[in-house]
Design an enzyme around this catalytic site. Structure first.
Site, PDB file in Angstrom:
ATOM      1  N   SER A  98      67.700 -28.682  -8.394  1.00  0.00           N
ATOM      2  CA  SER A  98      68.269 -27.680  -9.345  1.00  0.00           C
ATOM      3  C   SER A  98      69.470 -28.484  -9.773  1.00  0.00           C
ATOM      4  O   SER A  98      69.310 -29.559 -10.620  1.00  0.00           O
ATOM      5  CB  SER A  98      68.821 -26.486  -8.731  1.00  0.00           C
ATOM      6  OG  SER A  98      69.243 -25.407  -9.499  1.00  0.00           O
ATOM      7  N   ASP A 238      59.299 -20.324  -9.367  1.00  0.00           N
ATOM      8  CA  ASP A 238      60.403 -20.714  -9.284  1.00  0.00           C
ATOM      9  C   ASP A 238      61.158 -20.390 -10.535  1.00  0.00           C
ATOM     10  O   ASP A 238      60.705 -20.116 -11.561  1.00  0.00           O
ATOM     11  CB  ASP A 238      60.371 -22.263  -9.415  1.00  0.00           C
ATOM     12  CG  ASP A 238      61.157 -23.193  -8.853  1.00  0.00           C
ATOM     13  OD1 ASP A 238      62.540 -22.850  -8.903  1.00  0.00           O
ATOM     14  OD2 ASP A 238      61.039 -24.428  -8.494  1.00  0.00           O
ATOM     15  N   HIS A 265      62.579 -21.295  -5.721  1.00  0.00           N
ATOM     16  CA  HIS A 265      63.535 -22.335  -6.323  1.00  0.00           C
ATOM     17  C   HIS A 265      63.724 -23.281  -5.099  1.00  0.00           C
ATOM     18  O   HIS A 265      64.384 -24.452  -5.477  1.00  0.00           O
ATOM     19  CB  HIS A 265      64.832 -21.658  -6.473  1.00  0.00           C
ATOM     20  CG  HIS A 265      65.608 -22.777  -7.427  1.00  0.00           C
ATOM     21  ND1 HIS A 265      65.019 -23.332  -8.362  1.00  0.00           N
ATOM     22  CD2 HIS A 265      66.924 -22.729  -7.599  1.00  0.00           C
ATOM     23  CE1 HIS A 265      66.066 -23.902  -9.183  1.00  0.00           C
ATOM     24  NE2 HIS A 265      67.126 -23.672  -8.502  1.00  0.00           N
TER      25      HIS A 265
END
Length: 287
Positions: A98, A238, A265
Site C-alpha cells: 500500500s 482489493d 488489501h
C-alpha cells in the site's frame, strides 16, 4: 535506530549470517505499523532468510513527533536510506505494501538506489488520481444508504458523522481488512499506536480522498526507471483494483503480476500460505 533526533524501531527475524539476501518490508498507511508483517516470521524461520521490518516515524514503537511538517515522502525515504546504512544492507529485496509500495516506488524512481535485487509491490498504486477514481467506482457498488452517507460527508467535508463512519467501515471491511476476531493471530489483535496524524496529513481522511502531501503522487510515467525484477501482488477484492495493478504492470519493464482470488488489501493475511509460497519462490529465483 537514531534518525533526525528521533528513534526508529526496527525488528529483524531470520539469520543475518545467511547467504540469502535480506528482505526489507515497508508497511502501509502512512502510520499502519509493522505488526501485520509479523506474519512473515514463518518465512524467515523456514528459509533462514533475514527479514527486516520497522515502524516508520510517526507510528508504532517509533517516535511520534508533534510536527505536521515532517509528514512528507522525502522524510520517509530518508528514514529508509538511513536504515539501510545503519543495518549495513548493501543488497536487499524490497517489499512495500500500500503506502509502503508508494514509498518503494518514490525511492526507486527518484533516488535510483543501488543493490535492490528485486521489488515486490503489494496492493499499491502509481497514481493517487486513479486510486481515488477506482475507490469511488467501488463505492457506487455499495448500498444506497452507504453511498449517500459517503457523498454527504464528502460534500460537507465532515468525516465524523455516525452514518459516514459506518459506511466507511463497511467499505474498508469489504476491500481492506477486518474485522479482527479472537481467532486472529496475536500480532493482529495486539494494540498498537496507529499514526493517525501521519495518515491524515500525508494522505487524507480516508482511502478515497487523497488531500494530503501525497495528493499529487503520480508515478505511472516514471515506472520505466524501475529496472529491477518486480513482482506486483494484489487481491480480487482489493483497494488496489485490477485496473490499478495492471496500470503499474503495463509500465514496469520487468514485471510479473500475481492476483490472489480470495484476498482484499492484505493478501499475505487473507491467503497467507499461498502468498508465502509465491514470495518464497520469487525471492529464491532472484537472489
Amino acid at each position: 535506530m537514531p534518525f533526525n533526533g528521533y528513534q526508529t524501531y526496527y525488528r529483524i527475524v531470520g539469520d543475518r549470517q545467511s547467504n540469502k539476501t535480506p528482505l526489507v518490508l515497508l508497511h502501509g498507511g502512512p502510520g499502519s505499523t509493522h505488526n501485520y508483517f509479523e506474519g512473515f516470521d514463518d518465512l524467515a524461520a523456514q528459509t533462514g532468510r533475514p527479514i527486516v521490518m520497522y515502524d516508520q516515524l510517526g507510528c508504532g514503537r517509533s517516535s511520534i513527533p508533534d510536527d505536521d511538517q515532517l509528514w512528507q515522502a522525502a522524510m520517509w525515504v530518508a528514514e529508509l536510506r538511513a536504515l539501510r546504512t545503519y543495518l549495513d544492507l548493501p543488497e536487499i529485496h524490497l517489499l512495500g505494501q500500500s503506502w509502503g509500495g508508494m514509498l518503494a516506488i518514490i525511492y526507486g524512481c527518484d533516488y535510483r538506489p543501488q543493490g535492490i535485487k528485486s521489488l515486490i509491490l503489494a496492493s499499491t498504486l502509481s497514481s493517487a488520481r486513479l486510486w481515488a477514481q477506482e475507490q469511488h467506482r467501488m463505492i457506487r457498488l455499495m448500498s444506497p444508504v452507504d453511498q449517500s452517507a459517503i457523498a454527504t460527508a464528502e460534500r460537507l467535508q465532515d468525516f465524523t458523522g455516525a452514518a459516514y463512519l459506518t459506511a466507511n467501515q463497511h467499505f474498508m471491511t469489504q476491500h481492506a481488512s477486518g474485522p479482527i476476531t479472537a481467532d486472529d493471530p496475536e500480532f493482529l489483535r495486539r494494540s498498537k499506536r496507529v499514526g493517525t496524524t501521519a495518515y491524515n496529513v500525508a494522505w487524507g481522511p480516508n482511502e478515497y480522498n487523497p488531500t494530503g502531501t501525497l495528493a499529487d503522487y503520480e508515478y505511472t510515467d516514471r515506472l520505466q526507471y524501475l529496472q529491477m525484477p518486480t513482482l506486483v501482488t494484489s487481491g480480487t477484492d482489493d483497494l488496489c483494483t485490477p485496473l490499478v495493478a495492471k496500470t503499474m504492470v503495463d509500465q514496469l519493464p520487468h514485471a510479473t503480476w500475481t492476483l490472489f482470488p480470495r484476498s482484499r488489501h492484505m493478501a499475505f493475511i487473507d491467503e497467507n500460505t499461498a502468498y508465502m509460497t509465491r514470495l518464497r519462490h520469487w525471492l529464491a529465483a532472484h537472489d
